[in-house]
Design an enzyme around this catalytic site. Structure first.
Site, short mmCIF file in Angstrom:
data_model
loop_
_atom_site.label_atom_id
_atom_site.label_comp_id
_atom_site.label_asym_id
_atom_site.label_seq_id
_atom_site.Cartn_x
_atom_site.Cartn_y
_atom_site.Cartn_z
N ASP A 33 -9.78 -4.72 -0.42
CA ASP A 33 -9.01 -4.51 0.80
C ASP A 33 -9.78 -3.69 1.81
O ASP A 33 -10.73 -3.02 1.48
CB ASP A 33 -7.77 -3.67 0.46
CG ASP A 33 -6.61 -4.52 0.06
OD1 ASP A 33 -6.67 -5.74 0.29
OD2 ASP A 33 -5.64 -3.97 -0.48
N LYS A 55 -10.87 -8.84 5.71
CA LYS A 55 -11.28 -9.70 6.83
C LYS A 55 -11.05 -11.16 6.45
O LYS A 55 -11.77 -12.05 6.88
CB LYS A 55 -12.76 -9.51 7.14
CG LYS A 55 -13.15 -8.10 7.45
CD LYS A 55 -14.62 -8.05 7.87
CE LYS A 55 -15.10 -6.63 8.04
NZ LYS A 55 -15.73 -6.11 6.82
N MET A 170 2.07 4.36 7.11
CA MET A 170 2.09 3.29 8.13
C MET A 170 3.02 3.65 9.29
O MET A 170 3.72 2.78 9.82
CB MET A 170 2.53 1.96 7.50
CG MET A 170 1.57 1.44 6.46
SD MET A 170 2.15 -0.06 5.65
CE MET A 170 3.22 0.63 4.40
C1 LIG Z 1 -0.35 -0.67 3.16
S1 LIG Z 1 -0.20 1.06 2.82
C2 LIG Z 1 -0.99 1.13 1.26
C3 LIG Z 1 -0.76 2.42 0.52
C4 LIG Z 1 -1.56 2.51 -0.77
N1 LIG Z 1 -1.17 1.49 -1.71
C5 LIG Z 1 -1.44 3.88 -1.42
O1 LIG Z 1 -0.85 4.01 -2.50
O2 LIG Z 1 -1.98 4.84 -0.82
C6 LIG Z 1 -1.40 1.72 3.93
C7 LIG Z 1 -1.03 3.10 4.44
O3 LIG Z 1 -1.34 4.08 3.46
C8 LIG Z 1 -1.77 5.27 4.10
N2 LIG Z 1 -3.15 5.54 3.66
C9 LIG Z 1 -3.85 4.89 2.72
N3 LIG Z 1 -5.04 5.47 2.52
C10 LIG Z 1 -5.10 6.53 3.35
C11 LIG Z 1 -6.06 7.55 3.60
N4 LIG Z 1 -7.24 7.59 2.96
N5 LIG Z 1 -5.76 8.49 4.52
C12 LIG Z 1 -4.60 8.48 5.18
N6 LIG Z 1 -3.66 7.55 4.98
C13 LIG Z 1 -3.89 6.59 4.07
C14 LIG Z 1 -1.65 5.06 5.59
O4 LIG Z 1 -0.36 5.48 5.98
C15 LIG Z 1 -1.79 3.55 5.67
O5 LIG Z 1 -1.20 3.06 6.84
#
Ligand SMILES: C[S@@+](CC[C@H](N)C(=O)[O-])C[C@H]1O[C@@H](n2cnc3c(N)ncnc32)[C@H](O)[C@@H]1O
Length: 254
Positions: A33, A55, A170
């Site tokens: 991803d 992508k 998100m």
């Molecule tokens: C589709 S969700 C996936 C979450 C993921 N499965 C998890 O457990 O962290 C994506 C969101 O996770 C958060 N996110 C994921 N990685 C991040 C990081 N390294 N720093 C800040 N926010 C993060 C953000 O809010 C982003 O928009």
């Protein structure tokens, strides 16, 4: 088993589990991803095929893209490859992990989930925020702010009444609306907010604010937004030493 759904953790490759690293190092195909740090792929075999579905040239909509990813996983698994599907954070926290598991099992393929550190808890933790500090919060709620265009999308009254820690994923785009609705639902506008952009990466950026100001501060996705008393702890840890290198961080702390 031919497909492993592996949680990559929030950013730094050091935050992958040992089990995840072990299957990644054996994989024939690694399907990744957008949120996964490319450095993690150094753990894969030199001859492993890497497919970046961040992508992915899908037909456009999220659902169509997801269907294309499911088909790819099924096809690779049927071809006999050991497939690692590497997803940011934990695969089951707003990660569509369940959809991929269902598609694979419906197609008769076996799949194993290897959990990861979710950004919802790990990113605040690295920034010094203990999401359930004793005496400050005994409730932890994780919410997606992705589809919040209409006012009924989130149970604002219930969220405001919980009086605990609210973690928003998100939610950068709709943060002003969410904050406004939480205040209207009775939450104190002075409630501390800690927002962490690109947590656990070398570009990490932390913003300390309040619920009243959240809509006004500059913030870019991806970010974790923590609302609640515990957010006031942000910055107490990890200020010294970049988060990207474990050894540097340890050296900076001792
Ligand atoms: C589709 S969700 C996936 C979450 C993921 N499965 C998890 O457990 O962290 C994506 C969101 O996770 C958060 N996110 C994921 N990685 C991040 C990081 N390294 N720093 C800040 N926010 C993060 C953000 O809010 C982003 O928009």
């Amino acid at each position: 088993v031919s497909v492993f759904l592996v949680g990559a953790g929030p950013g730094d490759p050091d935050l992958l589990t040992l089990r995840g690293a072990r299957v990644l190092s054996s994989a024939d195909v690694v399907v990744v991803d957008r949120l996964v740090d490319p450095r993690m792929l150094e753990l894969a075999r030199a001859d492993a095929r890497i497919v970046d579905v961040g992508k992915y040239p899908g037909a456009g909509s999220a659902a169509e893209d997801q269907a294309a990813i499911n088909e790819l996983l099924i096809a690779e698994s049927r071809a006999g490859s050991l497939v690692v599907r590497l997803k940011g954070g934990d695969p089951n926290v707003f990660g569509r992990g369940a959809e991929e598991v269902a598609a694979l099992t419906d197609a008769g393929e076996q799949v194993v989930v290897i959990p990861g550190i979710t950004s919802a808890i790990g990113v605040p933790g690295l920034a010094g925020i203990p999401v359930t500090a004793r005496g400050e919060s005994s409730v932890l709620t994780v919410v997606s702010g992705h589809r919040v265009d209409d006012d009924d999308a989130l149970p604002y009254n219930a969220l405001a009444a919980l009086d605990g820690t609210l973690v928003l994923l998100m939610a950068v785009e709709h943060r002003a609306r969410i904050a406004q609705r939480l205040i209207e639902a009775g939450m104190d506008p002075r409630t501390p907010v800690g927002a962490i952009e690109r947590g656990a990466t070398s570009d990490e950026r932390r913003v300390a604010t309040t619920l009243a100001e959240l809509g006004m501060v500059d913030l870019r996705a991806p970010a974790v937004i923590v609302v609640g008393a515990v957010a006031a702890h942000m910055g107490a840890l990890g200020q010294r030493g970049g988060p990207s290198s474990r050894l540097e961080a340890i050296a900076a702390l001792v």
